[in-house]
Design an enzyme around this catalytic site. Structure first.
Site, short mmCIF file in Angstrom:
data_model
loop_
_atom_site.label_atom_id
_atom_site.label_comp_id
_atom_site.label_asym_id
_atom_site.label_seq_id
_atom_site.Cartn_x
_atom_site.Cartn_y
_atom_site.Cartn_z
N PHE A 150 0.82 -1.22 0.00
CA PHE A 150 0.00 0.00 0.00
C PHE A 150 0.85 1.27 0.00
CE2 PHE A 150 -2.58 -3.38 1.78
CZ PHE A 150 -3.77 -3.24 1.08
N LEU A 151 2.16 1.13 -0.19
CA LEU A 151 3.01 2.32 -0.11
C LEU A 151 2.63 3.33 -1.19
CD1 LEU A 151 5.22 2.27 -2.62
CD2 LEU A 151 6.38 0.65 -1.15
N GLU A 153 4.16 6.31 -3.61
CA GLU A 153 5.40 6.92 -4.10
C GLU A 153 5.50 8.32 -3.51
OE1 GLU A 153 5.65 6.61 -8.40
OE2 GLU A 153 5.24 4.48 -8.30
N PHE A 250 -7.82 13.21 0.33
CA PHE A 250 -8.24 12.77 -1.00
C PHE A 250 -9.46 13.51 -1.53
CE2 PHE A 250 -6.11 9.32 -3.25
CZ PHE A 250 -5.00 9.22 -2.44
N GLY A 254 -8.69 18.28 -9.13
CA GLY A 254 -7.56 18.58 -10.01
C GLY A 254 -7.78 18.01 -11.39
N CYS A 261 -0.60 3.04 -10.72
CA CYS A 261 -1.51 2.16 -9.97
C CYS A 261 -2.99 2.43 -10.22
CB CYS A 261 -1.21 2.26 -8.48
SG CYS A 261 0.40 1.56 -8.09
N LYS A 322 2.54 12.88 -9.80
CA LYS A 322 2.27 13.57 -8.54
C LYS A 322 3.60 14.07 -8.00
CE LYS A 322 2.55 9.76 -5.28
NZ LYS A 322 1.95 9.13 -4.14
N1 LIG Z 1 4.50 1.94 -7.68
C1 LIG Z 1 3.66 1.96 -6.66
O1 LIG Z 1 3.41 2.99 -6.04
C2 LIG Z 1 2.97 0.69 -6.22
C3 LIG Z 1 2.34 0.66 -4.97
C4 LIG Z 1 1.72 -0.52 -4.56
C5 LIG Z 1 1.72 -1.63 -5.40
N2 LIG Z 1 2.33 -1.57 -6.62
C6 LIG Z 1 2.34 -2.78 -7.45
O2 LIG Z 1 3.61 -3.40 -7.31
C7 LIG Z 1 4.00 -4.01 -8.54
C8 LIG Z 1 5.34 -3.46 -9.00
O3 LIG Z 1 5.17 -2.07 -9.26
P1 LIG Z 1 6.42 -1.09 -9.48
O4 LIG Z 1 5.86 0.28 -9.59
O5 LIG Z 1 7.46 -1.38 -8.47
O6 LIG Z 1 6.91 -1.60 -10.92
P2 LIG Z 1 8.24 -1.19 -11.69
O7 LIG Z 1 7.90 -1.27 -13.12
O8 LIG Z 1 8.78 0.08 -11.13
O9 LIG Z 1 9.29 -2.34 -11.31
C9 LIG Z 1 9.22 -3.64 -11.73
C10 LIG Z 1 10.63 -4.22 -11.83
O10 LIG Z 1 10.54 -5.61 -12.14
C11 LIG Z 1 11.62 -5.92 -13.03
N3 LIG Z 1 11.33 -7.20 -13.70
C12 LIG Z 1 10.50 -7.46 -14.73
N4 LIG Z 1 10.53 -8.76 -15.03
C13 LIG Z 1 11.41 -9.36 -14.19
C14 LIG Z 1 11.87 -10.67 -13.99
N5 LIG Z 1 11.42 -11.67 -14.75
N6 LIG Z 1 12.77 -10.92 -13.03
C15 LIG Z 1 13.25 -9.91 -12.26
N7 LIG Z 1 12.84 -8.62 -12.38
C16 LIG Z 1 11.93 -8.35 -13.33
C17 LIG Z 1 11.69 -4.72 -13.94
O11 LIG Z 1 12.95 -4.65 -14.60
C18 LIG Z 1 11.48 -3.58 -12.94
O12 LIG Z 1 12.70 -3.13 -12.39
C19 LIG Z 1 2.85 -3.77 -9.50
O13 LIG Z 1 1.97 -4.85 -9.46
C20 LIG Z 1 2.17 -2.55 -8.93
O14 LIG Z 1 0.82 -2.47 -9.28
C21 LIG Z 1 2.96 -0.43 -7.04
#
Ligand SMILES: NC(=O)c1ccc[n+]([C@@H]2O[C@H](COP(=O)([O-])OP(=O)(O)OC[C@H]3O[C@@H](n4cnc5c(N)ncnc54)[C@H](O)[C@@H]3O)[C@@H](O)[C@H]2O)c1
Length: 437
Positions: A150-151, A153, A250, A254, A261, A322
Site C-alpha cells: 500500500f506504499l 510513491e 483525497f 484537479g 496504480c 504527482k
Molecule cells: N509503484 C507503486 O506505487 C505501487 C504501490 C503498490 C503496489 N504496486 C504494485 O507493485 C508491482 C510493482 O510495481 P512497481 O511500480 O514497483 O513496478 P516497476 O515497473 O517500477 O518495477 C518492476 C521491476 O521488475 C523488473 N522485472 C520485470 N521482469 C522481471 C523478472 N522476470 N525478473 C526480475 N525482475 C523483473 C523490472 O525490470 C522492474 O525493475 C505492480 O503490481 C504494482 O501495481 C505499485
C-alpha cells in the site's frame, strides 16, 4: 531472515531496502542488467525521498545486495518476494506474464520450503495460479502468500517502515508464522497485521485503490459542477471533509488521477468484475470521468486564446504524475502535452525530478527548462500540472516578468484566487472562480 526480492522497481527496491533496515539479509533480483549494475555501483535508480540513506547504509553493512541471477539469489532464503510489474493487458485485465514467468522459473529452482510472497497488485486467484505454476516442476513444500503493498510513491519509505496496516493472505499456519515474524518490527506502534485468505487479500488492494480513485473522481465532478453553478470547490471540500465519515483527505480536485496504480487497478477490477458476470457501473463512470478530467484545462486554454493555439508557447510546471516522484506513468501532464502539440503549440516544461524520464519518452518534441522561471520566459501562459512543494509560493514578480502575459491555468489549485486577482493575473483553476484579467 534471508530474503530475496524479485523485481526492483518502486515497490521492490523500497521493500528490499526497508527489509534490510531491520536486520534481514536481502538479495534484490532484476532482469534489467543496467539497473542492477547501477545499484551494485551504489546508485539508486529511482527518485524516492529518504530511500538513498537506507540504501547506502544497508549496502555498507552487507545486508543489501543485487544480482540478475534468480537461482543464486534464492538459494538460502526463507522468503521470496515477487514485486514484478502487472501492467494492463490489451483487454484491461492485469497482465500476469511477469509473475507467472518467475513462478515457472521458481518451479525449476526450488529445492526446499520457501514462502513465495506476491507483493505485486494481482487479481483474485493469482496466488492459486502462482502455486500451480510452481507445482508443475517442484513437488516439494512451499506456500504462496498474498501480501499487497500500500506504499505511496513520495512517502514510500515511511509507508513501508510504519504501515497503517499489513495485509497478509494465507491459509497456511507455517507461512503465517514466518510473515508475522518478518513484519513484527514494522508494527510496533500497534498498527494491525491483518490475516485473511489469499483471495480477500488480493481484492483488498484493488478495492482500496478503486475507492481512492472514486473519491478523487467524485470531488472532480463536484468541482466541475461548482464552475457551472458559481460555487467554490474549496469551501465545499472543507464543508464536507469536516464530517468524520467523509474525512479531509483525497478531496482535492484537479486534473485527474494518474500514476502506475490507480488507472490500471481500476481498469483491472472492472475487468475482473465483468469476467464473473458483474458490471461494476461505478468504476466505469470513474474511468470515463477521469479520462476527460486529465485535459479539463484544455477548453479553458483554448477559449482564452480564441481557439487557436498554433505557435503559442506554454510553460508547463510539473510532469510527474504527482509530487515527490520521478514516475510519469499515466501522468496527466503528458496528456496535456499531447493535446497542446496536436494544436501546434510549443511546450517548455520544468519538473524537479521527472524530466529525464520524459526526455526518454518525448525526446525533443518539447523543451526542458532548468528552473520554473526559465520555463516561463517568453511563454504565452503557464500551465500547472503537478503540485510540487516548490511551486506553491513562487516569486510572482519574476513569474509575471518572464511570462509574455500574466496568464495561469492551474490544474492543481495551488494559488489563492483573490491573491491572483490582486496580482493582475488571468487565473483559471479547477472548480473555483475564474479570475479574468
Ligand atoms: N509503484 C507503486 O506505487 C505501487 C504501490 C503498490 C503496489 N504496486 C504494485 O507493485 C508491482 C510493482 O510495481 P512497481 O511500480 O514497483 O513496478 P516497476 O515497473 O517500477 O518495477 C518492476 C521491476 O521488475 C523488473 N522485472 C520485470 N521482469 C522481471 C523478472 N522476470 N525478473 C526480475 N525482475 C523483473 C523490472 O525490470 C522492474 O525493475 C505492480 O503490481 C504494482 O501495481 C505499485
Amino acid at each position: 531472515m534471508k530474503i530475496a526480492v524479485v523485481g526492483t522497481g518502486y515497490v521492490g527496491l523500497v521493500t528490499g531496502t526497508c527489509l534490510a533496515e531491520t536486520g534481514n539479509h536481502v538479495v534484490c533480483v532484476d532482469i534489467n542488467q543496467e539497473k542492477v549494475a547501477q545499484m551494485q555501483a551504489g546508485i539508486v535508480p529511482i527518485y524516492e525521498p529518504h530511500l538513498d540513506t537506507l540504501f547506502h547504509r544497508n549496502i555498507k553493512d552487507g545486508r543489501l545486495t543485487f544480482t540478475t541471477q534468480l537461482a543464486e539469489a534464492i538459494k538460502d532464503v526463507a522468503i521470496i518476494f515477487l514485486a514484478l510489474p502487472t501492467p494492463p493487458g490489451e483487454d484491461g485485465s492485469a497482465d500476469l506474464r511477469y509473475i507467472l514467468g518467475v513462478a515457472a522459473d521458481l518451479g525449476h529452482l526450488l529445492q526446499d520450503y520457501k514462502v513465495v510472497v506476491d507483493k505485486s497488485t494481482v487479481p483474485v486467484g493469482t496466488a492459486e495460479k502462482v502455486g500451480a505454476e510452481i507445482s508443475k516442476h517442484y513437488k516439494g513444500e512451499f506456500d504462496v502468500v498474498s501480501n499487497p503493498e500500500f506504499l505511496r510513491e513520495g512517502f514510500a519509505v515511511d509507508d513501508f517502515m510504519k504501515p497503517d496496516r499489513v495485509v497478509i493472505g494465507t491459509s497456511s499456519p507455517r507461512a503465517k508464522k514466518v510473515m508475522e515474524e518478518l513484519y513484527k518490527p514494522y508494527v510496533r506502534q500497534g498498527n494491525p497485521i491483518l490475516f485473511m485468505d489469499e483471495k480477500s487479500a488480493e481484492l483488498t488492494k484493488y478495492a482500496a485503490n478503486a475507492f481512492l480513485a472514486t473519491k478523487i473522481t467524485f470531488m472532480n465532478e463536484v468541482a466541475n459542477l461548482c464552475e457551472l453553478l458559481g460555487a467554490d470547490v474549496d469551501a465545499v471540500r472543507i464543508g464536507i471533509g469536516s464530517d468524520d465519515r467523509i474525512g479531509k483527505r483525497f478531496l482535492f480536485p484537479g486534473i485527474g488521477y494518474g500514476g502506475s496504480c490507480f488507472p490500471k487497478d481500476v481498469q483491472a477490477l472492472a475487468k475482473s468484475s465483468s469476467e464473473v458476470g458483474y458490471r461494476f457501473n461505478l468504476l466505469e463512470s470513474v474511468m470515463n470521468v477521469n479520462e476527460k478530467q486529465k485535459t479539463a484545462l484544455l477548453p479553458k486554454i483554448k477559449s482564452y486564446f480564441g481557439n487557436d493555439l498554433k505557435n503559442r508557447t506554454f510553460a508547463l510546471w510539473g510532469l510527474a504524475f504527482k509530487p515527490d516522484t520521478d514516475d510519469i506513468r499515466e501522468a496527466p501532464a503528458l496528456y496535456i502535452v499531447d493535446a497542446l502539440l496536436k494544436e501546434g503549440a510549443n511546450v517548455v516544461a520544468y519538473d524537479p525530478e521527472a524530466m529525464p524520464n520524459v526526455q526518454k519518452q518525448l525526446g525533443t518534441s518539447i523543451e526542458y527548462a532548468k528552473d520554473p522561471y526559465q520555463a516561463c520566459a517568453g511563454a504565452d501562459a503557464l500551465i500547472i500540472a503537478t503540485e510540487w512543494g516548490q511551486f506553491r509560493t513562487p516569486d510572482f514578480a519574476l513569474m509575471g516578468q518572464n511570462l509574455k502575459q500574466k496568464v495561469v491555468f492551474d490544474g492543481r489549485n495551488l494559488f489563492d484566487v483573490e491573491q491572483m486577482r490582486q496580482l493582475g493575473y488571468h487565473y483559471a483553476s479547477i472548480g473555483r472562480t475564474l479570475v479574468s484579467g
